[in-house]
Write an enzyme that holds these catalytic residues in place. Structure first.
Site, PDB file in Angstrom:
ATOM      1  N   HIS A  78       0.834  -1.206   0.000  1.00 37.37           N
ATOM      2  CA  HIS A  78       0.000   0.000   0.000  1.00 37.37           C
ATOM      3  C   HIS A  78       0.871   1.260   0.000  1.00 37.37           C
ATOM      4  O   HIS A  78       0.565   2.229  -0.706  1.00 37.37           O
ATOM      5  CB  HIS A  78      -0.946   0.016   1.200  1.00 37.37           C
ATOM      6  CG  HIS A  78      -1.926  -1.116   1.209  1.00 37.37           C
ATOM      7  ND1 HIS A  78      -2.766  -1.361   2.270  1.00 37.37           N
ATOM      8  CD2 HIS A  78      -2.191  -2.069   0.283  1.00 37.37           C
ATOM      9  CE1 HIS A  78      -3.505  -2.426   1.997  1.00 37.37           C
ATOM     10  NE2 HIS A  78      -3.172  -2.871   0.796  1.00 37.37           N
ATOM     11  N   HIS A 241      -9.147  -2.039  -5.322  1.00 40.10           N
ATOM     12  CA  HIS A 241      -8.087  -2.355  -4.375  1.00 40.10           C
ATOM     13  C   HIS A 241      -7.077  -3.323  -4.996  1.00 40.10           C
ATOM     14  O   HIS A 241      -5.875  -3.239  -4.705  1.00 40.10           O
ATOM     15  CB  HIS A 241      -8.615  -2.941  -3.066  1.00 40.10           C
ATOM     16  CG  HIS A 241      -7.524  -3.141  -2.069  1.00 40.10           C
ATOM     17  ND1 HIS A 241      -6.985  -2.097  -1.346  1.00 40.10           N
ATOM     18  CD2 HIS A 241      -6.799  -4.242  -1.736  1.00 40.10           C
ATOM     19  CE1 HIS A 241      -6.000  -2.555  -0.597  1.00 40.10           C
ATOM     20  NE2 HIS A 241      -5.860  -3.854  -0.816  1.00 40.10           N
ATOM     21  N   ASP A 245      -3.142  -2.682  -5.160  1.00 40.38           N
ATOM     22  CA  ASP A 245      -2.109  -3.653  -4.787  1.00 40.38           C
ATOM     23  C   ASP A 245      -1.129  -3.895  -5.934  1.00 40.38           C
ATOM     24  O   ASP A 245       0.085  -3.969  -5.721  1.00 40.38           O
ATOM     25  CB  ASP A 245      -2.754  -4.991  -4.403  1.00 40.38           C
ATOM     26  CG  ASP A 245      -3.207  -5.047  -2.950  1.00 40.38           C
ATOM     27  OD1 ASP A 245      -2.839  -4.145  -2.166  1.00 40.38           O
ATOM     28  OD2 ASP A 245      -3.928  -6.003  -2.600  1.00 40.38           O
ATOM     29  N   HIS A 268      -0.409 -10.966  -5.095  1.00 40.75           N
ATOM     30  CA  HIS A 268       0.971 -10.578  -4.792  1.00 40.75           C
ATOM     31  C   HIS A 268       1.986 -11.560  -5.382  1.00 40.75           C
ATOM     32  O   HIS A 268       2.993 -11.146  -5.959  1.00 40.75           O
ATOM     33  CB  HIS A 268       1.162 -10.482  -3.281  1.00 40.75           C
ATOM     34  CG  HIS A 268       0.203  -9.560  -2.597  1.00 40.75           C
ATOM     35  ND1 HIS A 268       0.138  -8.212  -2.898  1.00 40.75           N
ATOM     36  CD2 HIS A 268      -0.729  -9.787  -1.647  1.00 40.75           C
ATOM     37  CE1 HIS A 268      -0.803  -7.650  -2.146  1.00 40.75           C
ATOM     38  NE2 HIS A 268      -1.338  -8.585  -1.389  1.00 40.75           N
TER      39      HIS A 268
END
Length: 307
Positions: A78, A241, A245, A268
């Site tokens: 973030h 979001h 990310d 991720h």
């Protein structure tokens, strides 16, 4: 010349880690040209620097973790996303624990902190990684398929699609496109919060995760609805979001990208696999800078405007 950027003055924040629940202090400090973004664990007997780069990523379970010599910093995405959104190249981040504070679950608080400190141009050319040929990573097939891709583009765009079988998510947009050259990161992306499901909380906490999570720093859903009294900040906050990310995960490469990123159900781990796949192909990328602002992609010469 399109120049590198750092902070005008230092700024500080205090919060708790999303997964650790530990209190942590951040001090964000200016850094010299070509420093890059460097996390410093100042809580140790001897401070340890962890420069941000794709090879420094050591864990991607639920967050992006970087490490150096066994010393780690968790959940950096973030803050990295905010740095990318504001075009910051050089920054020292002093941290007093091993996880970046979650604050409100988005990057909006980091954007506010960085803008409050002021952003200045430096006497050095801003360097980009320009993607020269497509690079893609894939995993699974059929209903379990997920993928992420980088393609050549004179600018930086991101396209993301999620697929969650949940009433609250299904009722919102699950696909979004964002152009980083638009200057609208702070307004359109930064406020999108991380999200989770009550059914997963007990399992996560039994594994020492989500200890600092709650309704004040995440969108929380039961089997049917969003539990946050204020509802969503954006109609398509869930997928936004995921874009937030991805922007942070990809900025871990150490320089801003010139590319078109697209992804389906990525996260991720896959974002880091994509960066490593790109770096492993020297003919797929090059380092470039722009002697004249007008030669840079549209919008990249301007600072991101205030809120």
């Amino acid at each position: 010349m399109l120049a590198q950027r750092t902070l005008k003055s230092l700024t500080k924040a205090v919060g708790v880690g999303l997964h650790s629940g530990q209190r942590v202090e951040l001090t964000l400090r200016p850094a010299a040209p070509d420093t890059g973004i460097v996390f410093r664990r100042v809580d140790l007997p001897e401070p340890v620097d962890i420069p941000v780069n794709a090879d420094a990523v050591s864990d991607t379970r639920l967050a992006s973790t970087i490490s150096h010599g066994g010393v780690k910093v968790h959940t950096i995405e973030h803050l990295m996303s905010a740095c990318a959104g504001l075009g910051l190249d050089n920054l020292y981040i002093d941290i007093t624990a091993e996880e970046v504070p979650i604050l409100d679950g988005s990057s909006a608080s980091f954007v506010y902190l960085l803008q409050s400190a002021g952003i200045v141009m430096q006497n050095a050319p801003k360097r980009f990684i320009r993607v020269k040929k497509p690079v893609e990573v894939r995993d699974g097939e059929g209903k379990s398929l997920k993928w992420a891709r980088l393609e050549p583009f004179h600018g930086y765009t991101l396209s993301f699609e999620i697929e969650f079988d949940h009433p609250a998510v299904n009722s919102t947009g699950q696909r979004v496109f964002f152009d980083m050259g638009s200057g609208r990161y702070a307004r359109e992306i930064a406020r999108a919060r991380t999200f989770g499901f009550t059914r997963d909380v007990e399992m996560m906490r039994s594994h020492g995760l989500a200890l600092g999570g709650g309704l004040d720093n995440a969108i929380v859903m039961d089997d049917v609805k969003v539990l946050n009294a204020e509802g969503l900040r954006y109609q398509d906050e869930f997928v936004k979001h995921k874009i937030l990310d991805a922007i942070g995960d990809l900025y871990i490469v150490g320089k801003p990208l010139l590319a078109a990123y697209s992804a389906f159900r990525s996260g991720h781990a896959m974002n880091n696999q994509l960066l490593r796949a790109l770096m492993a192909q020297p003919d797929a990328w090059e380092i470039v800078s722009f002697d004249r602002d007008r030669d840079a992609p549209q919008g990249f010469a301007q600072l991101v405007p205030a809120w």
